[in-house]
Design a protein around this motif. Sequence first.
Motif, mmCIF file in Angstrom:
data_model
loop_
_atom_site.group_PDB
_atom_site.id
_atom_site.type_symbol
_atom_site.label_atom_id
_atom_site.label_comp_id
_atom_site.label_asym_id
_atom_site.label_seq_id
_atom_site.Cartn_x
_atom_site.Cartn_y
_atom_site.Cartn_z
ATOM 1 N N ASP A 1 -7.346 -0.940 0.106
ATOM 2 C CA ASP A 1 -8.620 -0.608 0.732
ATOM 3 C C ASP A 1 -8.381 0.502 1.753
ATOM 4 O O ASP A 1 -7.684 0.313 2.751
ATOM 5 C CB ASP A 1 -9.192 -1.853 1.420
ATOM 6 N N LYS A 2 -8.961 1.675 1.485
ATOM 7 C CA LYS A 2 -8.689 2.841 2.334
ATOM 8 C C LYS A 2 -9.098 2.613 3.789
ATOM 9 O O LYS A 2 -8.468 3.139 4.716
ATOM 10 C CB LYS A 2 -9.388 4.071 1.768
ATOM 11 N N LYS A 3 -10.141 1.833 4.026
ATOM 12 C CA LYS A 3 -10.574 1.562 5.395
ATOM 13 C C LYS A 3 -9.514 0.767 6.155
ATOM 14 O O LYS A 3 -9.312 0.974 7.354
ATOM 15 C CB LYS A 3 -11.898 0.800 5.383
ATOM 16 N N SER B 1 0.836 -1.196 0.000
ATOM 17 C CA SER B 1 0.000 0.000 0.000
ATOM 18 C C SER B 1 0.873 1.250 0.000
ATOM 19 O O SER B 1 2.071 1.196 0.303
ATOM 20 C CB SER B 1 -0.909 0.012 1.233
ATOM 21 N N SER B 2 0.258 2.379 -0.294
ATOM 22 C CA SER B 2 1.002 3.642 -0.293
ATOM 23 C C SER B 2 1.493 3.980 1.115
ATOM 24 O O SER B 2 2.629 4.467 1.282
ATOM 25 C CB SER B 2 0.120 4.773 -0.821
ATOM 26 N N VAL B 3 0.683 3.717 2.135
ATOM 27 C CA VAL B 3 1.109 4.053 3.494
ATOM 28 C C VAL B 3 2.263 3.154 3.944
ATOM 29 O O VAL B 3 3.149 3.595 4.686
ATOM 30 C CB VAL B 3 -0.073 3.966 4.487
ATOM 31 N N ALA B 4 2.276 1.907 3.492
ATOM 32 C CA ALA B 4 3.379 1.005 3.838
ATOM 33 C C ALA B 4 4.674 1.472 3.193
ATOM 34 O O ALA B 4 5.736 1.493 3.832
ATOM 35 C CB ALA B 4 3.051 -0.418 3.411
ATOM 36 N N VAL B 5 4.611 1.860 1.913
ATOM 37 C CA VAL B 5 5.807 2.337 1.210
ATOM 38 C C VAL B 5 6.313 3.630 1.850
ATOM 39 O O VAL B 5 7.523 3.830 2.026
ATOM 40 C CB VAL B 5 5.511 2.546 -0.287
ATOM 41 N N MET C 1 -6.209 0.631 5.149
ATOM 42 C CA MET C 1 -4.976 1.429 5.145
ATOM 43 C C MET C 1 -4.978 2.464 6.266
ATOM 44 O O MET C 1 -3.918 2.867 6.747
ATOM 45 C CB MET C 1 -4.805 2.138 3.794
ATOM 46 N N ARG C 2 -6.161 2.875 6.670
ATOM 47 C CA ARG C 2 -6.279 3.919 7.687
ATOM 48 C C ARG C 2 -5.603 3.532 8.999
ATOM 49 O O ARG C 2 -5.140 4.390 9.757
ATOM 50 C CB ARG C 2 -7.770 4.194 7.929
ATOM 51 N N GLY C 3 -5.502 2.239 9.276
ATOM 52 C CA GLY C 3 -4.919 1.799 10.538
ATOM 53 C C GLY C 3 -3.402 1.881 10.589
ATOM 54 O O GLY C 3 -2.813 1.739 11.665
ATOM 55 N N LEU C 4 -2.753 2.099 9.440
ATOM 56 C CA LEU C 4 -1.289 2.135 9.399
ATOM 57 C C LEU C 4 -0.836 3.587 9.321
ATOM 58 O O LEU C 4 -1.007 4.245 8.297
ATOM 59 C CB LEU C 4 -0.779 1.330 8.192
ATOM 60 N N ASP C 5 -0.252 4.079 10.384
ATOM 61 C CA ASP C 5 0.244 5.452 10.425
ATOM 62 C C ASP C 5 1.707 5.479 9.966
ATOM 63 O O ASP C 5 2.582 4.931 10.649
ATOM 64 C CB ASP C 5 0.134 6.020 11.840
ATOM 65 N N PRO C 6 2.013 6.094 8.821
ATOM 66 C CA PRO C 6 3.381 6.060 8.281
ATOM 67 C C PRO C 6 4.429 6.645 9.218
ATOM 68 O O PRO C 6 5.553 6.138 9.288
ATOM 69 C CB PRO C 6 3.272 6.877 6.983
ATOM 70 N N ARG D 1 -4.869 -10.778 -1.747
ATOM 71 C CA ARG D 1 -6.329 -10.647 -1.807
ATOM 72 C C ARG D 1 -6.833 -9.219 -1.621
ATOM 73 O O ARG D 1 -8.029 -8.987 -1.632
ATOM 74 C CB ARG D 1 -6.965 -11.519 -0.715
ATOM 75 N N ASN D 2 -5.946 -8.271 -1.396
ATOM 76 C CA ASN D 2 -6.353 -6.892 -1.122
ATOM 77 C C ASN D 2 -7.190 -6.789 0.152
ATOM 78 O O ASN D 2 -7.986 -5.864 0.318
ATOM 79 C CB ASN D 2 -7.151 -6.303 -2.299
ATOM 80 N N THR D 3 -6.998 -7.732 1.081
ATOM 81 C CA THR D 3 -7.771 -7.726 2.332
ATOM 82 C C THR D 3 -6.857 -7.748 3.549
ATOM 83 O O THR D 3 -7.287 -8.136 4.636
ATOM 84 C CB THR D 3 -8.714 -8.946 2.381
ATOM 85 N N CYS D 4 -5.602 -7.348 3.390
ATOM 86 C CA CYS D 4 -4.646 -7.359 4.496
ATOM 87 C C CYS D 4 -5.206 -6.567 5.680
ATOM 88 O O CYS D 4 -5.487 -5.367 5.561
ATOM 89 C CB CYS D 4 -3.322 -6.754 4.047
#
Length: 498
Positions: free
Chosen positions: A427-429, A158-162, A431-436, A416-419
Amino acid sequence: MNANTLLLVAQWLFGIFVLLLFAGIIAVVVMYIVDRTQVKHTVRRNFPVIGRFRYLFETLGEFFRQYFFAMDREEMPFNRAQRSWVYRAAKNADRTLPFGSTRDIGVNGTIIFANAPYPPQAEDQTSPEPLTIGPNCREPYSPVSYFHIAGMSYGALSSVAVRALSKGAKQAGCWFNTGEGGLSPYHLEGGCDLVFQIGTAKYGVRTADGKLDEEKLEELGNHEHIKMFEIKLSQGAKPGKGGILPGIKVTEEVAAIRLIPVGQDSISPNRHPEVSNNSELLDFIDKIRKITGKPTGIKFVMGDPSWIDELVDEIHTRGTECAPDFITLDSADGGTAASPQPLMDYVGLKLSESLPVLVDKLIAADLKERIKIVASGKMITPSDVAWALAVGADFIASARGFMFSIGCIQAMQCNRNTCPTGVTTHDKKLMRGLDPHEKSVRVANYHKYMEYGVNIIAHSCGVSDPRQLNRRHARVVTHTGDSISLAQRYPPVVARRQ
Protein backbone atom coordinates in the motif's frame (compact mmCIF):
# COMPACT_ATOMS: atom_id res chain seq x y z
CA MET A 1 -19.66 38.85 17.44
CA ASN A 2 -23.14 40.18 18.31
CA ALA A 3 -26.03 38.41 20.00
CA ASN A 4 -27.87 37.66 16.74
CA THR A 5 -24.80 36.00 15.25
CA LEU A 6 -24.27 33.91 18.38
CA LEU A 7 -27.91 32.86 18.27
CA LEU A 8 -27.62 31.89 14.62
CA VAL A 9 -24.47 29.82 15.27
CA ALA A 10 -26.18 28.13 18.22
CA GLN A 11 -29.19 27.29 16.08
CA TRP A 12 -26.94 25.80 13.38
CA LEU A 13 -25.03 23.72 15.93
CA PHE A 14 -28.28 22.53 17.50
CA GLY A 15 -29.62 21.62 14.08
CA ILE A 16 -26.49 19.64 13.24
CA PHE A 17 -26.70 17.87 16.63
CA VAL A 18 -30.33 16.92 16.04
CA LEU A 19 -29.50 15.70 12.54
CA LEU A 20 -26.61 13.57 13.80
CA LEU A 21 -28.75 12.24 16.64
CA PHE A 22 -31.52 11.31 14.21
CA ALA A 23 -28.99 9.64 11.86
CA GLY A 24 -27.53 7.76 14.80
CA ILE A 25 -30.97 6.49 15.86
CA ILE A 26 -31.69 5.36 12.29
CA ALA A 27 -28.31 3.58 12.14
CA VAL A 28 -28.94 1.80 15.44
CA VAL A 29 -32.40 0.69 14.28
CA VAL A 30 -30.97 -0.62 11.00
CA MET A 31 -28.15 -2.47 12.80
CA TYR A 32 -30.68 -3.91 15.27
CA ILE A 33 -32.83 -5.29 12.44
CA VAL A 34 -29.78 -6.64 10.57
CA ASP A 35 -28.36 -8.29 13.69
CA ARG A 36 -31.68 -9.86 14.67
CA THR A 37 -32.29 -11.32 11.23
CA GLN A 38 -28.78 -12.53 10.28
CA VAL A 39 -27.78 -16.09 11.22
CA LYS A 40 -23.96 -16.09 10.90
CA HIS A 41 -23.02 -14.51 14.23
CA THR A 42 -24.69 -15.83 17.41
CA VAL A 43 -23.51 -12.99 19.66
CA ARG A 44 -24.91 -10.32 17.36
CA ARG A 45 -28.18 -12.23 16.95
CA ASN A 46 -28.66 -12.58 20.72
CA PHE A 47 -27.33 -9.11 21.60
CA PRO A 48 -28.15 -6.79 18.67
CA VAL A 49 -25.92 -3.74 18.22
CA ILE A 50 -24.14 -4.25 21.57
CA GLY A 51 -22.67 -7.52 20.29
CA ARG A 52 -20.81 -5.59 17.60
CA PHE A 53 -18.51 -4.12 20.26
CA ARG A 54 -17.08 -7.59 20.80
CA TYR A 55 -15.34 -7.45 17.43
CA LEU A 56 -14.09 -3.93 18.09
CA PHE A 57 -12.62 -4.96 21.44
CA GLU A 58 -11.14 -8.08 19.88
CA THR A 59 -9.31 -5.91 17.33
CA LEU A 60 -8.18 -3.31 19.84
CA GLY A 61 -7.19 -5.87 22.48
CA GLU A 62 -4.00 -6.76 20.64
CA PHE A 63 -2.82 -3.17 20.76
CA PHE A 64 -3.91 -2.53 24.36
CA ARG A 65 -2.03 -5.63 25.53
CA GLN A 66 1.09 -4.52 23.67
CA TYR A 67 1.21 -0.98 25.02
CA PHE A 68 -0.68 -0.97 28.32
CA PHE A 69 -1.13 -4.36 29.95
CA ALA A 70 1.82 -6.65 29.08
CA MET A 71 4.95 -6.42 31.22
CA ASP A 72 8.34 -5.91 29.59
CA ARG A 73 9.13 -9.66 29.52
CA GLU A 74 5.66 -11.10 28.82
CA GLU A 75 4.86 -10.58 25.13
CA MET A 76 5.23 -13.14 22.37
CA PRO A 77 6.85 -13.75 19.98
CA PHE A 78 9.17 -10.93 21.07
CA ASN A 79 8.73 -9.01 24.30
CA ARG A 80 9.10 -5.28 24.84
CA ALA A 81 12.55 -5.61 26.42
CA GLN A 82 13.89 -7.39 23.33
CA ARG A 83 12.31 -4.97 20.88
CA SER A 84 13.44 -1.95 22.88
CA TRP A 85 17.05 -3.08 22.74
CA VAL A 86 16.85 -3.41 18.94
CA TYR A 87 15.19 0.00 18.58
CA ARG A 88 17.83 1.69 20.75
CA ALA A 89 20.67 -0.01 18.89
CA ALA A 90 19.20 0.92 15.48
CA LYS A 91 18.79 4.55 16.55
CA ASN A 92 22.26 4.65 18.15
CA ALA A 93 20.58 5.60 21.44
CA ASP A 94 21.62 4.82 25.01
CA ARG A 95 21.53 1.04 25.50
CA THR A 96 22.27 1.03 29.24
CA LEU A 97 19.61 0.29 31.85
CA PRO A 98 19.18 1.42 35.47
CA PHE A 99 18.52 -0.38 38.75
CA GLY A 100 19.07 -3.99 37.72
CA SER A 101 17.72 -6.52 35.26
CA THR A 102 14.02 -7.33 34.88
CA ARG A 103 14.90 -10.78 33.56
CA ASP A 104 14.15 -13.76 35.81
CA ILE A 105 17.37 -15.77 35.60
CA GLY A 106 15.99 -18.68 37.63
CA VAL A 107 13.67 -19.98 34.88
CA ASN A 108 14.42 -23.45 33.52
CA GLY A 109 16.34 -23.15 30.21
CA THR A 110 17.71 -19.67 30.84
CA ILE A 111 21.20 -19.12 29.42
CA ILE A 112 23.86 -17.49 31.61
CA PHE A 113 27.41 -16.71 30.48
CA ALA A 114 30.36 -17.54 32.73
CA ASN A 115 32.59 -14.50 33.16
CA ALA A 116 36.36 -15.01 33.40
CA PRO A 117 38.40 -13.78 36.37
CA TYR A 118 40.90 -12.06 34.06
CA PRO A 119 39.14 -10.86 30.89
CA PRO A 120 41.24 -9.45 28.03
CA GLN A 121 41.95 -5.74 28.03
CA ALA A 122 41.03 -3.45 25.16
CA GLU A 123 44.40 -3.87 23.43
CA ASP A 124 43.91 -7.66 23.42
CA GLN A 125 40.56 -7.48 21.64
CA THR A 126 40.46 -8.49 17.97
CA SER A 127 38.08 -8.23 15.04
CA PRO A 128 36.46 -11.36 13.56
CA GLU A 129 38.57 -13.14 10.97
CA PRO A 130 37.11 -14.04 7.54
CA LEU A 131 35.65 -17.55 7.41
CA THR A 132 35.59 -19.27 4.04
CA ILE A 133 32.50 -21.10 2.79
CA GLY A 134 32.90 -23.51 -0.12
CA PRO A 135 36.71 -23.45 -0.42
CA ASN A 136 36.59 -25.93 -3.33
CA CYS A 137 34.14 -23.87 -5.40
CA ARG A 138 35.23 -21.79 -8.38
CA GLU A 139 34.27 -18.70 -6.36
CA PRO A 140 34.48 -19.35 -2.59
CA TYR A 141 32.96 -16.80 -0.22
CA SER A 142 34.80 -15.45 2.84
CA PRO A 143 32.60 -13.09 4.88
CA VAL A 144 34.11 -11.35 7.88
CA SER A 145 30.92 -10.74 9.84
CA TYR A 146 29.16 -13.54 11.70
CA PHE A 147 25.75 -11.77 11.79
CA HIS A 148 23.64 -11.49 8.65
CA ILE A 149 20.16 -10.80 7.26
CA ALA A 150 18.07 -13.96 6.90
CA GLY A 151 15.80 -14.75 3.96
CA MET A 152 12.98 -12.27 3.32
CA SER A 153 11.35 -12.11 -0.10
CA TYR A 154 10.31 -9.09 -2.06
CA GLY A 155 6.55 -9.53 -2.06
CA ALA A 156 6.44 -10.51 1.58
CA LEU A 157 8.37 -7.27 2.21
CA SER A 158 7.70 -3.95 0.52
CA SER A 159 10.08 -2.45 -2.02
CA VAL A 160 11.12 0.31 0.40
CA ALA A 161 11.89 -2.26 3.12
CA VAL A 162 14.06 -4.32 0.75
CA ARG A 163 15.87 -1.17 -0.40
CA ALA A 164 16.58 -0.16 3.21
CA LEU A 165 17.90 -3.63 4.07
CA SER A 166 20.05 -3.80 0.93
CA LYS A 167 21.66 -0.42 1.55
CA GLY A 168 22.06 -1.16 5.25
CA ALA A 169 23.69 -4.53 4.57
CA LYS A 170 26.25 -2.84 2.33
CA GLN A 171 27.11 -0.34 5.08
CA ALA A 172 27.28 -3.11 7.68
CA GLY A 173 29.33 -5.55 5.61
CA CYS A 174 26.90 -8.45 5.97
CA TRP A 175 25.00 -10.56 3.47
CA PHE A 176 21.30 -10.25 2.64
CA ASN A 177 19.37 -13.42 1.80
CA THR A 178 16.81 -12.80 -0.98
CA GLY A 179 14.26 -15.26 0.38
CA GLU A 180 12.45 -17.57 -2.03
CA GLY A 181 10.73 -14.77 -4.00
CA GLY A 182 13.51 -14.27 -6.52
CA LEU A 183 15.93 -11.43 -7.23
CA SER A 184 14.35 -7.97 -7.34
CA PRO A 185 16.00 -4.70 -8.41
CA TYR A 186 15.58 -3.53 -4.81
CA HIS A 187 17.89 -6.31 -3.55
CA LEU A 188 20.56 -5.01 -5.93
CA GLU A 189 20.08 -1.32 -5.21
CA GLY A 190 22.37 -1.22 -2.19
CA GLY A 191 25.21 -3.20 -3.75
CA CYS A 192 25.47 -5.64 -0.82
CA ASP A 193 26.48 -9.31 -0.87
CA LEU A 194 23.46 -11.51 -1.59
CA VAL A 195 22.54 -15.12 -0.90
CA PHE A 196 20.05 -16.29 -3.52
CA GLN A 197 17.50 -18.66 -2.05
CA ILE A 198 15.98 -21.31 -4.29
CA GLY A 199 12.59 -22.22 -2.87
CA THR A 200 10.46 -25.17 -3.82
CA ALA A 201 8.63 -23.08 -6.45
CA LYS A 202 12.00 -21.91 -7.85
CA TYR A 203 10.87 -18.31 -8.21
CA GLY A 204 13.41 -16.38 -10.24
CA VAL A 205 14.96 -19.54 -11.73
CA ARG A 206 11.88 -21.36 -12.96
CA THR A 207 10.45 -22.24 -16.32
CA ALA A 208 6.82 -21.53 -17.13
CA ASP A 209 5.84 -24.97 -15.79
CA GLY A 210 7.80 -24.54 -12.54
CA LYS A 211 10.94 -26.53 -13.33
CA LEU A 212 14.51 -25.33 -12.82
CA ASP A 213 15.65 -23.01 -15.59
CA GLU A 214 19.39 -23.71 -15.88
CA GLU A 215 20.04 -20.71 -18.13
CA LYS A 216 18.54 -18.29 -15.61
CA LEU A 217 20.46 -20.03 -12.83
CA GLU A 218 23.74 -19.68 -14.73
CA GLU A 219 22.98 -16.01 -15.34
CA LEU A 220 22.48 -15.46 -11.62
CA GLY A 221 25.66 -17.41 -10.90
CA ASN A 222 27.58 -14.87 -12.97
CA HIS A 223 26.15 -11.97 -10.98
CA GLU A 224 28.87 -10.26 -8.97
CA HIS A 225 26.65 -9.50 -5.97
CA ILE A 226 25.30 -13.04 -5.54
CA LYS A 227 27.84 -14.88 -3.40
CA MET A 228 26.02 -18.11 -2.47
CA PHE A 229 22.94 -20.19 -3.28
CA GLU A 230 20.66 -21.65 -0.62
CA ILE A 231 18.25 -24.49 -1.38
CA LYS A 232 15.28 -24.16 0.94
CA LEU A 233 13.86 -27.49 2.08
CA SER A 234 11.72 -26.04 4.88
CA GLN A 235 11.40 -22.93 7.01
CA GLY A 236 10.61 -22.13 10.64
CA ALA A 237 7.01 -21.00 10.50
CA LYS A 238 5.76 -23.81 8.30
CA PRO A 239 7.97 -26.91 8.08
CA GLY A 240 6.36 -29.41 5.74
CA LYS A 241 4.57 -26.73 3.69
CA GLY A 242 5.79 -24.34 1.03
CA GLY A 243 5.84 -20.56 1.17
CA ILE A 244 2.58 -18.62 1.20
CA LEU A 245 2.17 -15.12 -0.23
CA PRO A 246 -1.47 -13.93 -0.09
CA GLY A 247 -2.90 -12.80 -3.44
CA ILE A 248 -3.44 -9.27 -2.16
CA LYS A 249 0.36 -8.89 -2.06
CA VAL A 250 1.00 -10.37 -5.52
CA THR A 251 1.37 -7.13 -7.46
CA GLU A 252 2.25 -6.93 -11.15
CA GLU A 253 5.94 -6.51 -10.33
CA VAL A 254 5.96 -9.38 -7.83
CA ALA A 255 4.13 -11.58 -10.34
CA ALA A 256 6.61 -10.71 -13.08
CA ILE A 257 9.60 -11.63 -10.89
CA ARG A 258 8.02 -14.90 -9.74
CA LEU A 259 6.38 -15.76 -13.09
CA ILE A 260 2.96 -16.24 -11.51
CA PRO A 261 -0.52 -14.71 -12.08
CA VAL A 262 -1.25 -11.28 -10.60
CA GLY A 263 -3.51 -11.20 -7.55
CA GLN A 264 -3.53 -14.95 -6.91
CA ASP A 265 -2.15 -16.64 -3.79
CA SER A 266 1.46 -17.66 -4.35
CA ILE A 267 1.76 -21.10 -2.74
CA SER A 268 4.95 -23.09 -3.17
CA PRO A 269 5.08 -26.91 -3.21
CA ASN A 270 5.94 -28.55 0.10
CA ARG A 271 9.20 -29.88 -1.37
CA HIS A 272 11.33 -29.79 -4.49
CA PRO A 273 9.70 -32.30 -6.88
CA GLU A 274 13.10 -33.60 -8.06
CA VAL A 275 14.33 -34.22 -4.49
CA SER A 276 12.73 -37.14 -2.67
CA ASN A 277 15.72 -38.69 -0.87
CA ASN A 278 19.24 -37.86 0.32
CA SER A 279 20.92 -39.06 -2.87
CA GLU A 280 18.73 -36.79 -5.01
CA LEU A 281 19.36 -33.91 -2.59
CA LEU A 282 23.13 -34.25 -3.00
CA ASP A 283 22.67 -34.48 -6.77
CA PHE A 284 20.64 -31.26 -6.72
CA ILE A 285 23.23 -29.46 -4.58
CA ASP A 286 26.00 -30.58 -6.91
CA LYS A 287 24.03 -29.44 -9.95
CA ILE A 288 23.46 -25.94 -8.55
CA ARG A 289 27.10 -25.66 -7.49
CA LYS A 290 28.46 -26.74 -10.89
CA ILE A 291 26.19 -24.40 -12.83
CA THR A 292 26.87 -21.36 -10.63
CA GLY A 293 30.42 -22.07 -9.44
CA LYS A 294 29.48 -20.70 -6.03
CA PRO A 295 28.95 -22.15 -2.54
CA THR A 296 25.65 -23.98 -2.30
CA GLY A 297 23.88 -25.00 0.88
CA ILE A 298 20.54 -26.11 2.25
CA LYS A 299 18.07 -24.64 4.72
CA PHE A 300 15.72 -26.68 6.89
CA VAL A 301 13.99 -27.03 10.21
CA MET A 302 15.07 -30.17 12.04
CA GLY A 303 12.44 -32.80 12.70
CA ASP A 304 13.67 -36.31 13.46
CA PRO A 305 17.43 -35.92 14.16
CA SER A 306 18.14 -39.36 12.74
CA TRP A 307 17.73 -37.85 9.27
CA ILE A 308 21.05 -36.05 9.80
CA ASP A 309 22.75 -39.41 10.42
CA GLU A 310 21.33 -40.74 7.16
CA LEU A 311 22.45 -37.64 5.29
CA VAL A 312 26.04 -37.75 6.57
CA ASP A 313 26.23 -41.49 5.78
CA GLU A 314 25.24 -40.70 2.19
CA ILE A 315 27.85 -37.91 2.07
CA HIS A 316 30.60 -40.27 3.25
CA THR A 317 29.49 -42.92 0.76
CA ARG A 318 29.81 -40.46 -2.12
CA GLY A 319 32.71 -38.35 -0.84
CA THR A 320 32.82 -35.14 1.14
CA GLU A 321 33.13 -33.01 -2.01
CA CYS A 322 29.41 -33.67 -2.60
CA ALA A 323 28.39 -32.22 0.79
CA PRO A 324 26.53 -28.93 1.06
CA ASP A 325 28.92 -26.04 1.65
CA PHE A 326 26.69 -24.76 4.44
CA ILE A 327 23.55 -25.65 6.35
CA THR A 328 21.11 -22.97 7.47
CA LEU A 329 19.31 -24.43 10.45
CA ASP A 330 16.03 -22.66 11.10
CA SER A 331 14.11 -22.78 14.36
CA ALA A 332 10.53 -24.00 14.60
CA ASP A 333 9.62 -20.66 16.21
CA GLY A 334 11.09 -18.69 13.32
CA GLY A 335 9.20 -17.16 10.43
CA THR A 336 7.93 -13.74 9.42
CA ALA A 337 5.07 -14.31 7.01
CA ALA A 338 1.69 -16.02 6.52
CA SER A 339 1.64 -19.47 8.13
CA PRO A 340 -0.93 -22.08 9.20
CA GLN A 341 -1.17 -22.08 13.00
CA PRO A 342 -0.92 -25.90 13.40
CA LEU A 343 2.49 -25.84 11.69
CA MET A 344 3.66 -22.66 13.39
CA ASP A 345 2.78 -23.91 16.87
CA TYR A 346 3.37 -27.65 16.79
CA VAL A 347 5.80 -28.82 14.09
CA GLY A 348 9.61 -28.88 14.12
CA LEU A 349 12.33 -28.47 16.75
CA LYS A 350 13.39 -25.18 18.31
CA LEU A 351 16.94 -24.07 17.65
CA SER A 352 17.83 -24.47 21.33
CA GLU A 353 17.39 -28.21 20.85
CA SER A 354 18.34 -28.73 17.22
CA LEU A 355 21.54 -26.65 16.98
CA PRO A 356 23.56 -28.68 19.52
CA VAL A 357 22.33 -31.88 17.84
CA LEU A 358 23.39 -30.75 14.36
CA VAL A 359 26.78 -29.47 15.54
CA ASP A 360 27.54 -32.69 17.41
CA LYS A 361 26.48 -34.93 14.53
CA LEU A 362 28.66 -33.03 12.08
CA ILE A 363 31.61 -33.17 14.48
CA ALA A 364 31.11 -36.91 14.97
CA ALA A 365 31.01 -37.39 11.20
CA ASP A 366 34.16 -35.24 10.78
CA LEU A 367 32.19 -32.79 8.61
CA LYS A 368 32.10 -29.72 10.84
CA GLU A 369 34.99 -28.02 9.02
CA ARG A 370 33.60 -28.96 5.60
CA ILE A 371 30.03 -27.77 6.27
CA LYS A 372 29.56 -24.33 7.81
CA ILE A 373 26.49 -23.83 10.03
CA VAL A 374 24.23 -20.79 9.78
CA ALA A 375 21.85 -20.59 12.76
CA SER A 376 18.55 -18.79 12.19
CA GLY A 377 15.41 -18.21 14.21
CA LYS A 378 14.41 -15.68 16.89
CA MET A 379 17.92 -14.42 17.61
CA ILE A 380 17.72 -10.63 17.80
CA THR A 381 19.88 -9.69 20.82
CA PRO A 382 23.60 -10.19 21.60
CA SER A 383 22.92 -12.93 24.14
CA ASP A 384 21.09 -15.01 21.50
CA VAL A 385 23.96 -14.67 19.03
CA ALA A 386 26.65 -15.35 21.64
CA TRP A 387 24.79 -18.53 22.69
CA ALA A 388 24.65 -19.80 19.09
CA LEU A 389 28.37 -19.16 18.59
CA ALA A 390 29.18 -20.91 21.87
CA VAL A 391 27.15 -23.97 20.86
CA GLY A 392 28.99 -24.22 17.55
CA ALA A 393 27.33 -22.09 14.86
CA ASP A 394 29.65 -20.35 12.39
CA PHE A 395 27.19 -17.64 11.37
CA ILE A 396 23.86 -16.29 12.61
CA ALA A 397 21.10 -14.90 10.40
CA SER A 398 18.14 -12.86 11.64
CA ALA A 399 15.04 -11.68 9.80
CA ARG A 400 12.80 -10.16 12.45
CA GLY A 401 15.65 -8.40 14.22
CA PHE A 402 16.38 -6.45 11.05
CA MET A 403 12.65 -5.88 10.52
CA PHE A 404 12.54 -4.20 13.94
CA SER A 405 15.55 -2.10 12.96
CA ILE A 406 13.65 -0.57 10.03
CA GLY A 407 10.56 0.19 12.08
CA CYS A 408 8.47 -2.98 12.55
CA ILE A 409 6.33 -2.65 15.70
CA GLN A 410 5.11 -6.27 15.85
CA ALA A 411 1.62 -5.22 14.71
CA MET A 412 1.01 -8.85 13.61
CA GLN A 413 -0.37 -7.79 10.21
CA CYS A 414 2.37 -9.20 7.95
CA ASN A 415 -0.13 -11.34 6.03
CA ARG A 416 -2.79 -8.64 5.48
CA ASN A 417 -1.07 -5.96 3.38
CA THR A 418 -1.97 -3.48 6.16
CA CYS A 419 1.38 -3.18 7.97
CA PRO A 420 1.24 0.27 9.61
CA THR A 421 5.00 0.83 9.29
CA GLY A 422 5.31 0.05 5.56
CA VAL A 423 7.56 -2.98 6.10
CA THR A 424 5.27 -5.76 4.83
CA THR A 425 2.74 -3.94 2.66
CA HIS A 426 2.45 -2.75 -0.92
CA ASP A 427 0.00 0.00 0.00
CA LYS A 428 1.74 3.14 -1.25
CA LYS A 429 0.16 5.30 1.48
CA LEU A 430 1.67 3.06 4.16
CA MET A 431 4.98 2.57 2.34
CA ARG A 432 5.42 6.34 2.21
CA GLY A 433 6.29 6.41 5.91
CA LEU A 434 9.40 4.24 5.49
CA ASP A 435 12.38 6.20 4.19
CA PRO A 436 14.96 3.72 2.79
CA HIS A 437 17.94 6.03 3.31
CA GLU A 438 17.12 6.80 6.94
CA LYS A 439 16.29 3.18 7.75
CA SER A 440 19.42 1.84 6.04
CA VAL A 441 21.48 3.71 8.62
CA ARG A 442 19.47 2.01 11.34
CA VAL A 443 20.13 -1.40 9.76
CA ALA A 444 23.86 -0.68 9.88
CA ASN A 445 23.62 0.62 13.45
CA TYR A 446 21.77 -2.49 14.58
CA HIS A 447 24.40 -4.73 13.02
CA LYS A 448 27.21 -2.66 14.53
CA TYR A 449 25.84 -2.74 18.06
CA MET A 450 24.85 -6.38 17.78
CA GLU A 451 28.48 -7.29 17.14
CA TYR A 452 29.58 -4.83 19.81
CA GLY A 453 27.23 -6.48 22.32
CA VAL A 454 28.44 -9.97 21.40
CA ASN A 455 32.02 -8.74 21.81
CA ILE A 456 31.18 -7.50 25.32
CA ILE A 457 29.94 -10.96 26.27
CA ALA A 458 32.93 -12.68 24.63
CA HIS A 459 35.46 -10.44 26.38
CA SER A 460 33.68 -10.95 29.69
CA CYS A 461 34.06 -14.69 29.16
CA GLY A 462 37.80 -14.28 28.61
CA VAL A 463 38.14 -14.56 24.82
CA SER A 464 39.10 -11.82 22.37
CA ASP A 465 37.08 -13.07 19.37
CA PRO A 466 33.40 -14.14 19.67
CA ARG A 467 34.10 -17.19 17.48
CA GLN A 468 36.36 -18.44 20.29
CA LEU A 469 33.30 -18.89 22.52
CA ASN A 470 32.52 -22.50 23.31
CA ARG A 471 30.17 -24.45 25.54
CA ARG A 472 32.33 -23.97 28.61
CA HIS A 473 31.57 -20.24 28.43
CA ALA A 474 27.81 -20.63 28.85
CA ARG A 475 25.53 -22.26 31.39
CA VAL A 476 21.88 -23.28 31.33
CA VAL A 477 19.47 -23.16 34.28
CA THR A 478 17.91 -26.54 35.07
CA HIS A 479 14.57 -27.46 36.63
CA THR A 480 16.14 -27.13 40.11
CA GLY A 481 16.88 -23.45 39.55
CA ASP A 482 20.65 -24.10 39.49
CA SER A 483 22.75 -23.94 36.33
CA ILE A 484 25.11 -26.38 34.64
CA SER A 485 27.71 -25.77 31.94
CA LEU A 486 26.61 -26.27 28.35
CA ALA A 487 29.68 -28.47 28.05
CA GLN A 488 28.08 -30.72 30.69
CA ARG A 489 24.63 -30.47 29.11
CA TYR A 490 26.09 -31.32 25.69
CA PRO A 491 29.33 -33.24 26.30
CA PRO A 492 32.03 -32.88 23.61
CA VAL A 493 32.04 -35.54 20.88
CA VAL A 494 34.94 -36.98 18.92
CA ALA A 495 34.96 -37.55 15.19
CA ARG A 496 34.25 -41.18 14.34
CA ARG A 497 35.98 -40.95 10.99
CA GLN A 498 39.57 -39.72 10.80
